[in-house]
Design an enzyme around this catalytic site. Structure first.
Site, PDB file in Angstrom:
ATOM      1  CG  ASP A   1      29.461   2.778   0.220  1.00 21.72           C
ATOM      2  OD1 ASP A   1      28.928   1.659   0.138  1.00 21.72           O
ATOM      3  OD2 ASP A   1      30.040   3.328  -0.738  1.00 21.72           O
TER       4      ASP A   1
ATOM      5  CB  THR B   1      29.049   2.069  -4.570  1.00 25.73           C
ATOM      6  OG1 THR B   1      29.283   1.081  -3.564  1.00 25.73           O
ATOM      7  CG2 THR B   1      29.343   3.449  -4.010  1.00 25.73           C
TER       8      THR B   1
ATOM      9  CG  ASP C   1      31.195  -0.580   0.830  1.00 27.56           C
ATOM     10  OD1 ASP C   1      30.229  -1.332   0.595  1.00 27.56           O
ATOM     11  OD2 ASP C   1      32.153  -0.444   0.041  1.00 27.56           O
TER      12      ASP C   1
ATOM     13  CG  ASP D   1      25.868   2.553  -1.112  1.00 23.19           C
ATOM     14  OD1 ASP D   1      25.836   2.090   0.044  1.00 23.19           O
ATOM     15  OD2 ASP D   1      26.914   2.596  -1.792  1.00 23.19           O
ATOM     16  CG  HIS D   2      25.209  -1.240  -1.354  1.00 21.58           C
ATOM     17  ND1 HIS D   2      26.054  -1.738  -0.387  1.00 21.58           N
ATOM     18  CD2 HIS D   2      25.973  -0.430  -2.139  1.00 21.58           C
ATOM     19  CE1 HIS D   2      27.272  -1.275  -0.576  1.00 21.58           C
ATOM     20  NE2 HIS D   2      27.261  -0.466  -1.629  1.00 21.58           N
TER      21      HIS D   2
END
Length: 423
Positions: free
Chosen positions: A49, A84, A216, A261-262
């Site tokens: 993440d 997310t 993250d 995810d990003h």
């Protein structure tokens, strides 16, 4: 010499004579070596993440760098919004958030006016629009196991009672799954996956997911450029190394798909734009990199006049007029007014309470700061560097790897991988 000494000496001489003349027994044959089980490749989808694609160049990821160099890598665009839960659901359904129904980390639904979807919601009602890959796998007799993945604890296709004890009726989950808990360490997560793969073949998963959240968390807390975020990146690389070494020790070939995810953008309380809308004018659902809001009855014209169009550091649209490139705006869970902040800015309904420097995501999914990690390595892949693609394409790739036929009606395609995938 005493008489008993003579007897003992004679006995000893007899024994020595027997040993000298008796044939020597051959040693027992060595046991035949046990042949190592020939295992079919397992597909392991790993999410780190918030791992921005350029974190790979920080010199602290020897395992991930080796996997990228010997496999396939590319910068991967998240779907919009670059949050997310929407993107994790896209990765396992091949649909944009506008189509799979998980349109935000926080959502409201007119059909459930007293409820709010949050990242702890497991009621299948919110998730049932799309079936994730483990549902199709289970229906096809392909055993799956998820060491965390948003939505993997949900009985997809089922219904949850509205009153205690909230019994679940029907639905499909992976054969093995774990309820997310942030305090479970990376080492424990990896060991859980390896334990599944030590099982007898009949109950060993062929599709596995593994999720890490610490990069993250560090990016949000300290910002993407902080040394502590880089330290989190290095620590996760060690966890991936444990996984790779454990697979080798088991003699278990694996097709590893490692994604994020990003990405993450630097934010600051000094870069905040205010909506300028009061609580009597609109109900604000979300704020941050974007804001979504529902005008109060009779206040629609006032809110639209105040917000629609371009402003310094943000822009607002009616949901039906959100630019087409975002593939976002048709789902009923998206509020009527949607505003997107300039990358690195925050869009709030009230001033921040304290000075803060950190990081966030949810911005334009094509912004470089939102670019996500993608690595594929294993017997199914030829090494190569691919052009950037959008994460809806990961799902059809996963179907190829576990032997499911192409699924009609999805937004993604395995076309980006045609030159690197061994059919």
């Amino acid at each position: 010499m005493r008489w008993y000494s003579k007897i003992a000496a004679a006995a000893l001489a007899a024994i020595l004579q027997a040993c000298a003349t008796a044939p020597v027994a051959a040693p027992p044959p060595a046991p035949a070596p046990v042949a190592m089980e020939q295992r079919a490749p397992v597909t392991i989808l790993v999410s780190i993440d918030g791992f921005r694609s350029d974190y790979l160049g920080r010199g602290v990821t020897p395992t991930l760098t080796r996997l990228a160099t010997g496999g396939v890598t590319a910068p991967m665009h998240p779907s919009f919004p670059s949050k997310t839960f929407p993107n994790h659901w896209t990765l396992v359904t091949g649909l944009y958030p506008d189509h799979h129904g998980i349109t935000a980390n926080k959502m409201e639904d007119e059909a459930r006016p007293k409820e709010v979807f949050t990242m702890s919601t497991d009621d299948p009602y919110w998730w049932n629009t799309a079936e994730p890959i483990w549902v199709d796998a289970e229906k096809a007799g392909i055993r799956s196991a998820t060491e965390f993945w948003p939505g993997s604890n949900v009985a997809i296709g089922g219904t949850k009672a509205s009153e205690w004890p909230y019994e679940m009726q029907g639905g499909t989950r992976p054969s093995d799954w774990a309820q997310f808990n942030q305090v479970i360490t990376g080492e424990q997560r990896v060991n859980a996956v390896l334990d599944w793969l030590r099982r007898p073949a009949a109950i060993r998963p062929k599709l596995v997911t593994l999720y890490f959240d610490t990069v993250d968390t560090a990016g949000h807390t300290y910002g993407p450029d902080d040394k502590r975020t880089t330290d989190a990146v290095a620590d996760i690389d060690k966890s991936i190394g444990m996984l790779v070494d454990g697979l080798a020790a088991l003699g278990q070939p694996a097709n590893l798909i490692i994604v994020a995810d990003h990405g993450m953008a630097q934010t600051s309380s000094a870069r905040v734009a205010l909506l300028g809308i009061g609580p009597d004018d609109a109900h604000v659902v979300e704020t941050g990199p974007y804001a979504s809001l529902i005008p109060a009855p009779g206040r629609e014209a006032l809110v639209e006049k105040a917000l629609l169009g371009k402003h310094e550091h943000f822009e607002c649209w009616r949901k039906a007029e959100i630019p087409a490139r975002f593939h976002y705006g048709t789902n009923p869970r998206i509020p009527p007014i949607f505003c997107l902040a300039e990358t690195g800015w925050q869009l709030l309904d009230k001033p921040p309470k304290r000075d803060q420097v950190g990081g966030n995501h949810g911005f334009d999914n094509m912004a470089p700061e939102m670019s996500a990690l993608f690595i594929a390595n294993g017997p199914a892949f030829r090494p190569g560097v691919l052009p950037a693609f959008t994460n809806v394409d990961v799902y059809p790739l996963l179907r190829d790897l576990i032997g499911l036929p192409a699924k009609p009606g999805i937004d993604g395609s395995d076309a980006p991988f045609k030159d690197v995938l061994r059919r």
